[in-house]
Structures are given as structure tokens and as C-alpha cells.
Design a protein around this motif. Structure first.
Motif, PDB file in Angstrom:
ATOM      1  N   TYR A  48     -32.016 -37.141  35.129  1.00  0.00           N
ATOM      2  CA  TYR A  48     -32.532 -37.798  36.331  1.00  0.00           C
ATOM      3  C   TYR A  48     -33.831 -37.218  36.871  1.00  0.00           C
ATOM      4  CZ  TYR A  48     -27.985 -40.067  36.514  1.00  0.00           C
ATOM      5  OH  TYR A  48     -26.874 -40.803  36.215  1.00  0.00           O
ATOM      6  N   GLY A  49     -34.319 -36.128  36.329  1.00  0.00           N
ATOM      7  CA  GLY A  49     -35.547 -35.538  36.853  1.00  0.00           C
ATOM      8  C   GLY A  49     -35.280 -34.653  38.057  1.00  0.00           C
ATOM      9  N   ARG A  50     -36.277 -34.539  38.896  1.00  0.00           N
ATOM     10  CA  ARG A  50     -36.137 -33.629  40.046  1.00  0.00           C
ATOM     11  C   ARG A  50     -35.246 -34.238  41.130  1.00  0.00           C
ATOM     12  NH1 ARG A  50     -39.132 -34.657  44.629  1.00  0.00           N
ATOM     13  NH2 ARG A  50     -40.639 -36.349  44.420  1.00  0.00           N
ATOM     14  N   PHE A  51     -34.646 -33.378  41.913  1.00  0.00           N
ATOM     15  CA  PHE A  51     -33.773 -33.785  43.010  1.00  0.00           C
ATOM     16  C   PHE A  51     -34.431 -33.416  44.328  1.00  0.00           C
ATOM     17  CE2 PHE A  51     -30.927 -34.342  39.639  1.00  0.00           C
ATOM     18  CZ  PHE A  51     -29.826 -35.051  40.087  1.00  0.00           C
ATOM     19  N   ALA A  52     -34.515 -34.373  45.218  1.00  0.00           N
ATOM     20  CA  ALA A  52     -35.105 -34.141  46.539  1.00  0.00           C
ATOM     21  C   ALA A  52     -34.195 -33.198  47.331  1.00  0.00           C
ATOM     22  CB  ALA A  52     -35.266 -35.467  47.278  1.00  0.00           C
ATOM     23  N   PRO A  53     -34.762 -32.422  48.250  1.00  0.00           N
ATOM     24  CA  PRO A  53     -33.951 -31.480  49.013  1.00  0.00           C
ATOM     25  C   PRO A  53     -32.996 -32.140  50.007  1.00  0.00           C
ATOM     26  CG  PRO A  53     -36.252 -31.320  49.654  1.00  0.00           C
ATOM     27  CD  PRO A  53     -36.187 -32.258  48.508  1.00  0.00           C
TER      28      PRO A  53
END
Length: 180
Positions: free
Chosen positions: A95-100
Motif C-alpha cells: 500500500y505504500g506510505r501510511f499517513a500519521p
């Protein structure tokens, strides 16, 4: 295409799975998909593996019994600490990066567009008014949202409207009946 971590959460809520893993999958199958980087916790008859963002929980009556899956939880609130590795390598690879932070209104809107609306669930008295819970009727996944800030009740780094956690129960979250 839905960007980044939103697709992960949408998939989890609508399918009741994490990277194809069901809450009732065995610890071995989960480790095969998510890897061996986890913390293991438990006690008599319970075990859970913490993969950072995702936790898998199992139960059993006797040590000789196989583990029976109970539920999966996404500890979304942990991402607010801004540790980019918290989601785990398998989830980041897919999924790629995860937002905080995950805003509930955005998640809710995207679920409705997919024809998968959430309905408000009744709240346990100790959680009111600090948390609100919503359920997806088909998968039985629940989304817990910060309702209002409470100095000792909610995390400081989240604000009202942020998703705190997502829980996905196993189809039969109670262990099999004990046989004599």
C-alpha cells in the motif's frame, strides 16, 4: 485509485481481511504473509502478535489445542507517533506510505462510494463521549473514532474525528466448546 493507506483501510473494512488474511487464519499463515517481525504476547489460552499497526489475536482452551483466530485490530492511533516503519514492511510493500492520521469523514465517504456504508453502533458507557463506534454490517468490522478530547481518555496527538482503531472479528470469535 485510492492513495496510500486509505486503500488498506477500505480493503480491511469491506473484506474483513488484511492482505488476504482472515482473522481466523493460523499464526503460521499470518507469519508467512506478514513476516517474522512481531512481538508476541499472551497468557493462559490467549496469544496475540503485534506487527506494529496490525495485531492478530487467538484463543484456545488447552495447550494441545490449535489456536483459534479471534480478531484482527488495526491500531491506527500508533501511526500518529510518525514512525514510518510502524505499518510493517508487508503492508508498506502493498500500500505504500501510511499517513500519521486517518480522518473518519474521508474513510466514511469513500466507503459509501463503494456501496459499503457504516452504521453507528451502541457505545459502552465508559467510552462515551470520548469515542464513537461504527460497524460495517457485512464484514462486522468496527471503526472506533475519537468523539471528543479527554485529557486522560484520548491520545494527545489525535483530534476529534480521527480514527483510533479498526477491529475485524473472526466469523466465530468464540473458541470451540470445550469437550470433556
Amino acid at each position: 485509485m485510492t492513495p496510500y493507506s486509505l486503500a488498506c483501510y477500505l480493503d480491511a473494512v469491506t473484506t474483513g481481511t488484511v492482505l488476504g488474511l482472515r482473522p481466523d487464519d493460523s499464526p503460521e499463515r499470518v507469519a508467512k504473509v506478514l513476516g517474522a517481525e512481531y512481538g508476541e504476547n499472551g497468557g493462559r489460552g490467549t496469544m496475540w502478535r503485534d506487527y506494529g499497526l496490525v495485531e492478530f489475536h487467538w484463543h484456545r482452551y488447552r495447550a494441545a489445542d490449535p489456536w483459534s483466530g479471534h480478531h484482527v485490530s488495526f491500531q491506527v492511533h500508533r501511526l500518529a507517533h510518525r514512525d514510518r516503519t510502524r505499518a510493517g514492511s508487508a503492508l508498506r510493500a502493498r500500500y505504500g506510505r501510511f499517513a500519521p492520521r486517518l480522518r473518519f469523514d474521508k474513510l466514511h465517504r469513500l466507503l459509501e462510494r463503494r456501496g459499503a456504508p457504516l452504521v453507528r453502533a451502541s457505545e459502552a458507557a465508559p467510552n462515551t463521549p470520548y469515542f464513537r463506534t461504527y460497524e460495517h454490517p457485512a464484514s462486522r468490522a468496527t471503526v472506533t473514532v475519537i468523539g471528543t478530547y479527554g485529557e486522560y481518555s484520548t491520545p494527545r496527538n489525535l483530534r476529534p474525528g480521527d480514527v483510533y482503531a479498526i477491529h475485524i472479528p473472526a466469523a466465530d470469535s468464540a473458541p470451540a466448546a470445550r469437550t470433556a
